[in-house]
Design a protein around this motif. Structure first.
Motif, short mmCIF file in Angstrom:
data_model
loop_
_atom_site.label_atom_id
_atom_site.label_comp_id
_atom_site.label_asym_id
_atom_site.label_seq_id
_atom_site.Cartn_x
_atom_site.Cartn_y
_atom_site.Cartn_z
N TYR A 289 -13.37 -25.77 -40.44
CA TYR A 289 -13.87 -24.43 -40.18
C TYR A 289 -13.08 -23.74 -39.07
O TYR A 289 -12.69 -24.35 -38.07
CB TYR A 289 -15.35 -24.46 -39.78
CG TYR A 289 -16.29 -24.95 -40.85
CD1 TYR A 289 -16.05 -24.68 -42.19
CD2 TYR A 289 -17.43 -25.67 -40.51
CE1 TYR A 289 -16.93 -25.12 -43.17
CE2 TYR A 289 -18.32 -26.13 -41.48
CZ TYR A 289 -18.05 -25.85 -42.81
OH TYR A 289 -18.92 -26.29 -43.78
N PHE A 302 -20.58 -20.88 -41.67
CA PHE A 302 -19.23 -21.32 -41.29
C PHE A 302 -18.27 -21.17 -42.46
O PHE A 302 -18.68 -21.28 -43.63
CB PHE A 302 -19.26 -22.78 -40.83
CG PHE A 302 -20.02 -23.00 -39.55
CD1 PHE A 302 -19.36 -23.08 -38.33
CD2 PHE A 302 -21.41 -23.12 -39.55
CE1 PHE A 302 -20.04 -23.27 -37.15
CE2 PHE A 302 -22.11 -23.31 -38.37
CZ PHE A 302 -21.42 -23.39 -37.16
N ASN A 304 -13.71 -21.53 -43.59
CA ASN A 304 -12.37 -21.96 -43.17
C ASN A 304 -11.30 -20.90 -43.45
O ASN A 304 -10.11 -21.15 -43.25
CB ASN A 304 -11.99 -23.29 -43.83
CG ASN A 304 -11.96 -23.18 -45.35
OD1 ASN A 304 -12.12 -22.09 -45.92
ND2 ASN A 304 -11.79 -24.31 -46.01
#
Length: 315
Positions: A289, A302, A304
């Protein structure tokens, strides 16, 4: 009856009368303060001080105190009660006067709070001067924040600023060392307070204990690719602990804590950090993340990549 027998009879009656009188005197009740400040000095000077403060105590009590013992100086708690005064016998009061423990007050540093507000709390609770507290704090440590561990501390009512800060910092530094050795197997102060700095940001950002390792991962992942941390929590330092971070604040804050303008982590912690935040810093989650944003459930979403992050913001 012989003369000696008569004298012995009179003597025993006098002794009996004396002890009955003392017993009666010690059984007399009166109202006394629950907390008393005892000055340093002789029993006579202590009695004089208490008389001047309108306590029901006299010269006879100074004689009796020699049998009970000498009172300790400072604020002592005569009776554990929430009332300002309480009623008890003279004998119980004299006994309590010589055997009671120091009157204590609780001061609490909650996880995430800054020294600025902790000193405000200490000043209000103990009636100590804020400037003197800051001067004492700076005398015993070079870290602006993050040294004193979050906890509830019981301290004497008459404690001074220098002794208080010496005690809080000394005890916390010992605990820092114990924690480092327990978790890492060794204590390197510079390395440890680097962790504390990261943990203090995590403490500000996380909505729960479970999120802490995830936010720790975001921080390390950003550092790894030389991406600015851009954490609002880092700007909640000192007197800004409870203020919402606005775009205006981000643009105009020129401190070392502004992770929008400065790369990497700040040189000092931005507040106190719990053991959960410290452990999360040392043992971050194994995730990739880079972003997180508050969601409707009160936690964080969250991601990435930036596209997913924007989608999370829109949601």
């Amino acid at each position: 009856m012989s003369r000696n027998a008569i004298l012995l009879y009179v003597f025993l009656n006098v002794v009996l009368f004396f002890f009955i009188s003392i017993f009666y005197y010690l059984s007399l009740t009166s109202s006394y303060p629950s907390v008393i400040n005892i000055p340093k000095g002789s029993i006579t000077s202590i009695i004089t001080h208490l008389q001047k403060n309108n306590l029901d105590i006299n010269r006879l009590d100074s004689i009796l105190l020699n049998f009970f013992g000498s009172p300790q100086s400072g604020w002592i708690e005569i009776h554990p009660t929430n009332n300002i005064t309480y009623e008890t016998s003279k004998g119980d009061f004299l006994y309590q006067l010589t055997n009671s423990k120091a009157a204590l007050k609780e001061i609490t540093l909650i996880p995430g709070e800054t020294m600025y507000f902790f000193i405000e709390n200490i000043s209000s609770t103990l009636g100590l001067d804020k400037k003197e507290l800051w001067e004492a704090y700076q005398e015993y440590t070079s870290y602006p924040d993050g040294v004193i561990l979050p906890n509830t501390y019981k301290v004497p009512l008459d404690i001074g600023p220098r002794y208080l800060m010496s005690y809080l910092i000394e005890q916390s530094m010992k605990e820092h060392k114990r924690n480092a050795i327990k978790i890492l197997g060794r204590y390197d102060e510079k390395q440890w307070f680097n962790y504390i700095t990261i943990a203090s940001i995590i403490q500000k950002e996380a909505a729960s204990k479970e999120e802490m390792p995830l936010i720790a991962a975001v921080i390390y992942n950003r550092l790894k690719i030389k991406m600015p941390l851009q954490m609002d929590g880092s700007l909640n330092y000192g007197e800004y602990s409870h203020q919402k971070v606005t775009p205006h604040r981000i643009r105009n804050d020129k401190s070392v804590y502004n992770t929008y303008k400065n790369y990497g982590i700040p040189p000092y912690p931005v507040g106190s950090a719990s053991m959960d935040a410290i452990i999360a810093t040392i043992k971050p989650a194994d995730v990739d993340y880079l972003f997180f944003v508050k969601n409707a459930s009160g936690g964080h979403s969250f991601s990435n990549n930036y596209k997913t992050h924007i989608d999370n913001i829109n949601q």
